[in-house]
Design an enzyme around this catalytic site. Structure first.
Site, short mmCIF file in Angstrom:
data_model
loop_
_atom_site.label_atom_id
_atom_site.label_comp_id
_atom_site.label_asym_id
_atom_site.label_seq_id
_atom_site.Cartn_x
_atom_site.Cartn_y
_atom_site.Cartn_z
N GLN A 1 -4.56 2.09 15.20
CA GLN A 1 -3.45 2.63 14.42
C GLN A 1 -2.65 3.67 15.21
OE1 GLN A 1 -4.86 4.39 10.75
NE2 GLN A 1 -2.83 4.89 9.99
N THR B 1 -9.44 -5.90 3.72
CA THR B 1 -9.27 -4.95 2.62
C THR B 1 -10.19 -5.43 1.51
OG1 THR B 1 -6.94 -4.67 3.21
CG2 THR B 1 -7.61 -3.86 1.05
N ARG C 1 -8.67 3.49 13.33
CA ARG C 1 -7.81 4.65 13.65
C ARG C 1 -7.29 4.62 15.08
NH1 ARG C 1 -6.51 5.69 8.64
NH2 ARG C 1 -8.28 6.30 7.35
N GLU D 1 -10.65 12.26 7.80
CA GLU D 1 -10.53 13.61 7.23
C GLU D 1 -11.86 14.36 7.27
OE1 GLU D 1 -7.91 13.15 3.44
OE2 GLU D 1 -8.58 11.18 4.12
N ASP E 1 0.85 -1.19 0.00
CA ASP E 1 0.00 0.00 0.00
C ASP E 1 0.89 1.24 0.00
OD1 ASP E 1 -2.43 1.22 -0.21
OD2 ASP E 1 -2.82 1.25 1.95
N GLU F 1 -9.26 4.03 -2.29
CA GLU F 1 -8.00 3.85 -3.02
C GLU F 1 -8.25 3.21 -4.38
OE1 GLU F 1 -4.66 2.21 -0.98
OE2 GLU F 1 -5.34 2.87 1.01
N TYR G 1 1.30 2.54 15.61
CA TYR G 1 1.98 2.77 14.32
C TYR G 1 3.44 3.18 14.43
CZ TYR G 1 2.04 7.92 13.93
OH TYR G 1 2.31 9.25 14.08
N ASP H 1 -9.29 0.21 1.90
CA ASP H 1 -8.31 -0.20 2.91
C ASP H 1 -8.87 0.16 4.29
OD1 ASP H 1 -5.95 -0.99 4.14
OD2 ASP H 1 -4.97 0.94 3.82
N LYS I 1 -4.81 -2.36 10.13
CA LYS I 1 -5.11 -2.46 8.70
C LYS I 1 -5.31 -3.89 8.23
CE LYS I 1 -3.87 1.91 7.47
NZ LYS I 1 -4.65 2.80 6.60
N TYR J 1 1.20 5.65 -0.51
CA TYR J 1 0.66 6.81 0.21
C TYR J 1 0.71 7.99 -0.75
CZ TYR J 1 -0.10 9.32 4.68
OH TYR J 1 -0.61 10.05 5.73
N GLU K 1 -10.87 3.69 3.57
CA GLU K 1 -9.96 4.51 2.77
C GLU K 1 -10.27 4.27 1.30
OE1 GLU K 1 -5.90 3.76 4.03
OE2 GLU K 1 -6.09 5.25 5.63
N ARG L 1 0.56 15.96 13.32
CA ARG L 1 1.73 16.83 13.48
C ARG L 1 1.41 18.22 12.91
NH1 ARG L 1 3.30 12.24 11.00
NH2 ARG L 1 3.12 13.36 9.04
N HIS M 1 -4.50 13.84 1.16
CA HIS M 1 -4.72 12.98 2.33
C HIS M 1 -3.51 13.06 3.26
CE1 HIS M 1 -5.78 9.36 4.65
NE2 HIS M 1 -4.54 8.94 4.44
N THR N 1 -4.86 6.67 0.13
CA THR N 1 -6.16 7.34 0.13
C THR N 1 -6.17 8.53 -0.82
OG1 THR N 1 -6.36 6.67 2.41
CG2 THR N 1 -7.91 8.32 1.65
CA CA Z 1 -4.17 2.87 2.88
#
Ligand code: CA
Length: 427
Positions: free
Chosen positions: A237, A254, A234, A371, A124, A198, A241, A230, A250, A126, A196, A140, A131, A357
């Site tokens: 995660q 899927t 959250r 989001e 997968d 995708e 993560y 996907d 994850k 990014y 997600e 962050r 996103h 995503t």
């Molecule tokens: Ca993904």
């Protein structure tokens, strides 16, 4: 002007399968995507092509030499083109093969669609820059996009065994979660279950271990595209993560759409690969003239939600957002293949490369609930007065994708749907 176009792309082509001439169908004669299906009472998976609301059994029609999609994909682009041409000619108005092909048709409503092929490995990426920026700003605020983002197609190795076909339900995952202020983690069903949006590329032609695929050859290794959901927990995660990336958040499920929309079918929807002014040019191993002129694809993407209450009321669901693959993805398919193999990694027939995503630039174009609800802080109010921050049991999420444009016949991907079931009982 577009050298990849041939008689199969002519927008005026019509089929003797009348449902294929409906302007709203995903599967006109210009599409002809490939999938695996089986009939009720027959356990054998067969290779089929979609036409309108029907599927053509390609072995019964004498059009494929193998019943194994991975083997078929591995034979490469020229075999795929020959099949597309034969199908297009056989399914056209006035074809002398109509009566023979008619015997190889089955209504899609009467067959079960499986995964389009065996998927040995799932990577997968990014590539969705909007996103990455939005999610980065939630985690962050000072530094949303990490410094490698515009140089390296970021990716991680996903779990292939839990990839499921569209229409299958799955259980809400359990796992460790930890609220920021809590002294220790909690354990239980995920409370922040998300989707997600995708696009996935399926590898057709493998490359040998130790033999990187150069940009000029990269697309010859891709068979076509599917839609990918996907599913992501959250809360699991956020706790797990760091430092090695997502794992159990994850790997529980899927979902893939059933039809491989071939690169040949997508050819009319090519677009230049462009970077915003001031962004760095890709390093030479990620650059090629054909990538610059036509490396991107214009695909409109949508997420739909059908809650259990909507289902009970006969409501087909509500569209939550729309975005465009070309605008959302910072890297092209060719760049993903070239980057994945540049260290010598071998890709195999049937491997899945997820895009990441694909959110649009606007706040209401998030490709995940994370989001759209700003990390769960702003609930979405649905048209039937329900609200959502994250998914609830009984929710069905449907991804849709299609390509259209002036002078071109609209083609679509078919639905990529999955339903959330309550978490399994432990013990
Ligand atoms: Ca993904």
């Amino acid at each position: 002007m577009n050298p990849g176009l041939d008689e199969t792309h002519a927008p005026g082509l019509m089929s003797w399968v009348e449902s294929a001439n409906d302007p709203a169908t995903d599967f006109p004669i210009q599409n002809l995507p490939l999938g695996r299906f089986r009939r009720a009472g027959d356990g054998t998976w067969r290779i089929g092509a979609a036409i309108g609301d029907q599927v053509v059994d390609l072995a019964q029609a004498g059009m494929v030499a193998t019943a194994d999609m991975n083997e078929f994909l591995a034979t490469g682009r020229e075999t795929r083109r020959a099949l597309r041409l034969a199908l297009s000619r056989g399914l056209r108005h006035g074809s002398p093969d109509e009566s023979a092909l008619r015997r190889a048709l089955a209504p899609q409503a009467r067959v079960e669609m499986g995964l389009p092929c065996r998927i040995g490995d799932y990577t997968d990426f990014y590539t969705g820059i909007h996103h990455a920026r939005t999610v980065g700003s939630l985690f962050r605020p000072d530094n949303p996009l990490l410094p490698n983002y515009k140089w390296v197609p970021i990716g991680y190795h996903g779990r292939a065994s839990s990839i499921i076909a569209s229409g299958q339900a799955f259980r809400r995952p359990r796992g460790q979660t930890k609220a920021p202020a809590a002294p220790a983690p909690d354990f239980g069903p995920s409370q922040r279950l998300d989707y997600e949006l995708e696009v996935g590329a399926l590898i057709a032609v493998p490359n040998a271990l130790g033999s990187p695929v150069p940009m000029a050859e990269a697309e010859a290794h891709v068979g076509g595209l599917v839609l990918v959901n996907d599913w992501s927990a959250r809360d699991i995660q956020a706790w797990e993560y760091q430092p090695l990336g997502p794992f159990l958040a994850k790997s529980f499920a899927t979902t893939l759409s059933p039809w491989i929309v071939t690169l040949e079918a997508l050819q009319p929807f090519r677009a230049p690969f462009q970077r915003p002014p001031g962004d760095p040019d890709p390093l030479p191993y990620l650059d090629s003239p054909s990538n610059r002129t036509a490396g991107s694809l214009a695909i409109t993407l949508e997420v739909w939600l059908q809650t259990a209450a909507m289902k009970a009321a006969g409501n087909p669901g509500q569209r939550l957002m729309t975005s465009d693959f070309r605008d959302a993805a910072y890297w092209t398919l060719a760049q993903l293949v070239a980057h994945h193999t540049v260290n010598g990694c071998n890709l195999q027939s049937g491997d899945l490369l997820g895009s990441g995503t694909l959110s649009g630039p606007a706040a209401d174009q998030g490709g995940s609930l994370l989001e759209l609800t700003r990390g769960g802080s702003q609930a979405l109010r649905l048209a039937n007065s329900e609200t959502r921050t994250f998914l609830e049991d009984g929710d069905t999420v449907i991804l849709r994708g299609y390509c259209e444009g002036p002078g071109r016949r609209r083609i679509g991907f078919g639905d990529c749907a999955g339903t959330v079931l309550p978490a399994a009982k432990l013990g």
